[in-house]
Write a protein that holds these residues in place. Structure first.
Motif, short mmCIF file in Angstrom:
data_model
loop_
_atom_site.label_atom_id
_atom_site.label_comp_id
_atom_site.label_asym_id
_atom_site.label_seq_id
_atom_site.Cartn_x
_atom_site.Cartn_y
_atom_site.Cartn_z
N PRO A 158 0.82 -1.21 0.00
CA PRO A 158 0.00 0.00 0.00
C PRO A 158 0.86 1.26 0.00
O PRO A 158 1.88 1.32 0.68
N PHE A 159 0.42 2.26 -0.79
CA PHE A 159 1.18 3.49 -1.00
C PHE A 159 0.53 4.62 -0.22
O PHE A 159 -0.67 4.86 -0.33
N THR A 160 1.31 5.32 0.60
CA THR A 160 0.83 6.48 1.33
C THR A 160 1.82 7.62 1.13
O THR A 160 3.01 7.46 1.37
N GLU A 161 1.32 8.76 0.67
CA GLU A 161 2.16 9.94 0.48
C GLU A 161 1.63 11.07 1.35
O GLU A 161 0.49 11.50 1.19
N ASN A 162 2.46 11.54 2.28
CA ASN A 162 2.11 12.72 3.07
C ASN A 162 3.24 13.74 3.07
O ASN A 162 3.31 14.60 3.93
N TRP A 163 4.15 13.61 2.11
CA TRP A 163 5.17 14.62 1.84
C TRP A 163 5.92 15.03 3.11
O TRP A 163 5.87 16.18 3.55
N ALA A 164 6.63 14.08 3.68
CA ALA A 164 7.36 14.35 4.92
C ALA A 164 8.45 15.40 4.73
O ALA A 164 8.76 16.15 5.66
N ASP A 198 3.78 22.05 9.20
CA ASP A 198 3.37 20.77 8.62
C ASP A 198 3.58 20.74 7.12
O ASP A 198 3.21 21.68 6.41
N PRO A 199 4.16 19.64 6.62
CA PRO A 199 4.34 19.52 5.17
C PRO A 199 3.05 19.10 4.49
O PRO A 199 2.45 18.09 4.84
N VAL A 200 2.64 19.86 3.49
CA VAL A 200 1.45 19.54 2.70
C VAL A 200 1.70 19.99 1.26
O VAL A 200 2.60 20.78 0.99
N ALA A 201 0.90 19.47 0.34
CA ALA A 201 0.92 19.96 -1.04
C ALA A 201 -0.18 20.99 -1.17
O ALA A 201 -1.33 20.75 -0.77
N VAL A 202 0.15 22.14 -1.72
CA VAL A 202 -0.80 23.24 -1.82
C VAL A 202 -0.89 23.72 -3.27
O VAL A 202 0.13 23.96 -3.92
N ALA A 203 -2.12 23.83 -3.76
CA ALA A 203 -2.35 24.45 -5.07
C ALA A 203 -2.64 25.92 -4.82
O ALA A 203 -3.65 26.26 -4.21
N TYR A 204 -1.72 26.77 -5.26
CA TYR A 204 -1.88 28.20 -5.04
C TYR A 204 -2.88 28.78 -6.03
O TYR A 204 -3.04 28.29 -7.15
N PRO A 205 -3.54 29.87 -5.62
CA PRO A 205 -4.69 30.36 -6.40
C PRO A 205 -4.32 31.28 -7.54
O PRO A 205 -3.20 31.77 -7.65
N TYR A 322 -3.40 16.85 2.21
CA TYR A 322 -2.63 16.31 3.33
C TYR A 322 -2.03 14.94 3.00
O TYR A 322 -0.93 14.62 3.43
N GLU A 323 -2.79 14.14 2.26
CA GLU A 323 -2.38 12.75 2.11
C GLU A 323 -3.06 12.14 0.90
O GLU A 323 -4.22 12.44 0.59
N VAL A 324 -2.32 11.26 0.21
CA VAL A 324 -2.88 10.47 -0.89
C VAL A 324 -2.52 9.02 -0.62
O VAL A 324 -1.37 8.71 -0.27
N LYS A 325 -3.50 8.12 -0.78
CA LYS A 325 -3.27 6.69 -0.54
C LYS A 325 -3.76 5.86 -1.72
O LYS A 325 -4.73 6.22 -2.39
#
Length: 411
Positions: A158-164, A198-205, A322-325
Motif C-alpha cells: 500500500p502506497f501512502t504519500e504525506n510529503w514528509a 506541517d508539510p502539505v501539497a498546496v495548489a496556489y490560487p 494532506y495525504e494520498v493513498k
C-alpha cells in the motif's frame, strides 16, 4: 527515503559568470568561482536592489538533469572578505530572461559581515534556473558550491504519500498553471496540534486575473495488476488566500503516463465547491479535513500514475492536500449469495479444489485479509495451500459470468 547527492569531487572550477541573464554561463553541480560582480542586475528581482549598490550581478544558468533539491552555499574559508567576498546576496529565478520570476533567495541587507549564503530550492528537469550574485554588500568575486539531492521515488503498495520532506515532494511532477498558479510544497503553517510546521501539497490560487485553475500534481509510478480493485483516497481542505473565500474544485485521475497532456486519463471523481473546514487559528485542526475515496480496477497490468487536477474558478483560495493513498481494496464477505461453484475442503489444510456448477472458470486468485494477492499457481482447478500460514483468505473466481468471492479458512 533514500537520496543521491550530486556534486563535484575534483578541483574548483574558475568560471567568470557573464554579466547579463541572456549571456549567463551554464553550470553543473560543483564548486565555482565568480569574477568581479560588475554585470547587470534584474530590475524586478528577488531583492529589487538595482537602485542601490546591488545594481550589478554575475549570472549563471542551471538546467538540472533530475528533479530534486538544489543547494547553493558560499561558506568557504577563501570567502574571507579580503581575498573574496564574505557578504553576498544570491537570487534564483525561473522563467525567461525578459519575464523572470523569483524562485528562491538568500542574503542580508545592512547586516555586518560575514554572511554566507546557504539556500535550498526545488528544481525540475526541463526548466532553466538563473542564478544571480549581486553586489549589495560587496563587488568582490566569491566561491560557491552547487549540489543536487535526487530522491528515491520507488513505490510499493500500500502506497501512502504525506510529503514528509520537500525532497519527497519532488517525486511528484507538476504541470499547468503559471508563475502565480501552481502546486507547491508548503510547510509554513501549523495544521495540527503539535508545534511544528506541517508539510502539505498546496495548489496556489489565481488571484490576479490569470484565469481558471489548471494545475496538475502527478504521483510517481504505481504498478497495478489487471482485474484487481484498488482504493484511491485523498485527504484535503481549503484555506482563505488574500482575503478570498475558498471555492475549490479538483479531479482525481488515473493516468497511463506521467504527463497528462499525452496520457490516457481515467477520471475517478471530481470534488467541487470546497470551502474551508474549521477556523484558521493555529494550531489548525487537521482532523477537520475531508477524505474522499474511489475504486479503480485496471484492465491491464502495468505502471499507472495518480493525478490531482485543480479546476477551481479564477477567484479562489488555497487547496491543501494532506495525504494520498492507494491500496488493494479490502474484500467483504457480508451478504455473499450462494456461489455458482464449490471450493472444498473448507477449512483446508493442503489442496483446495474448485468445482463449477455450470460456470466456465477462467482463473482464480487467493487474497489475504490485507488485500494482498498470493502468488500461488492455479493448476487443474486446484490451489496447493500447504505452504501458507493458517488464517482467513478470500478466493476470487473469475469466470465468463464475472467474478465471485468466497471466504476460505486455512488450518
Amino acid at each position: 527515503m533514500k537520496s543521491l547527492l550530486i556534486s563535484a569531487l575534483f578541483v574548483p572550477l574558475l568560471i567568470h559568470a557573464q554579466n547579463t541573464c541572456e549571456t549567463a554561463i551554464a553550470i553543473t553541480p560543483g564548486i565555482h568561482t565568480t569574477g568581479t560582480i560588475d554585470g547587470t542586475n534584474y530590475d524586478a528581482g528577488c531583492w529589487n536592489t538595482t537602485g542601490l549598490e546591488g545594481a550589478h550581478a554575475e549570472w549563471y544558468a542551471y538546467s538540472p538533469e533530475s528533479d530534486g533539491m538544489a543547494r547553493i552555499t558560499t561558506n568557504f574559508p577563501i570567502n574571507d572578505g579580503i581575498t573574496l567576498s564574505n557578504n553576498i546576496q544570491v537570487s534564483v529565478y525561473s522563467g525567461s530572461c525578459d519575464a523572470m520570476q523569483c524562485h528562491a533567495a538568500n542574503g542580508a541587507i545592512g547586516m555586518p559581515a560575514p554572511f554566507y549564503a546557504d539556500i535550498e530550492f526545488e528544481v525540475r528537469t526541463g526548466t532553466v534556473y538563473y542564478i544571480a550574485f549581486d553586489d549589495q554588500a560587496s563587488n568582490k568575486a566569491l566561491q560557491f558550491e552547487l549540489t543536487l539531492a535526487v530522491p528515491d521515488c520507488e513505490t510499493v503498495l500500500p502506497f501512502t504519500e504525506n510529503w514528509a520532506t520537500h525532497l519527497d515532494f519532488t517525486c511528484w511532477k507538476t504541470y499547468g498553471g503559471n508563475g502565480l498558479q501552481r502546486w507547491l510544497f508548503y510547510d509554513a503553517v501549523n495544521l495540527n496540534e503539535d508545534p511544528a510546521h506541517d508539510p502539505v501539497a498546496v495548489a496556489y490560487p489565481s488571484v490576479t486575473g490569470t484565469g481558471a485553475r489548471n494545475e496538475w500534481l502527478v504521483s510517481p509510478q504505481l504498478n497495478l495488476d489487471e482485474g484487481t480493485t484498488y482504493t484511491i483516497s485523498v485527504k484535503y481542505n481549503a484555506l482563505y488566500a488574500s482575503g478570498i473565500t475558498p471555492n475549490e474544485s479538483f479531479r482525481t485521475v488515473v493516468l497511463d503516463g506521467d504527463n497528462p497532456a499525452s496520457a490516457v486519463q481515467t477520471e475517478l471523481g471530481i470534488e467541487t465547491g470546497i470551502t474551508q473546514h474549521g477556523a484558521f487559528v493555529e494550531p489548525y485542526n487537521m482532523d477537520l479535513a475531508t477524505t474522499v475515496s474511489y475504486s479503480y480496477t485496471p484492465e491491464t497490468t502495468g505502471g499507472y500514475f495518480l493525478g490531482l487536477h485543480t479546476v477551481s474558478p479564477e477567484a479562489s483560495g488555497l487547496l491543501v492536500i494532506y495525504e494520498v493513498k492507494a491500496e488493494v481494496a479490502p474484500l467483504s464477505v457480508e451478504n455473499f449469495s450462494r456461489q455458482p461453484f464449490r471450493a472444498y475442503p473448507n477449512p483446508v489444510k493442503d489442496r483446495l479444489t474448485i468445482a463449477s456448477d455450470g460456470l466456465n472458470i477462467e482463473s482464480a486468485e487467493l487474497i489475504d485479509s490485507n488485500g494482498r494477492l498470493l502468488k500461488l499457481p492455479f493448476i487443474n482447478n486446484e490451489f496447493d495451500m500447504g505452504g501458507i500460514a493458517a488464517g482467513a483468505y478470500f478466493l476470487k473466481v473469475i469466470s465468463d459470468k464475472g467474478f465471485f468471492v468466497e471466504k476460505i479458512i486455512k488450518e
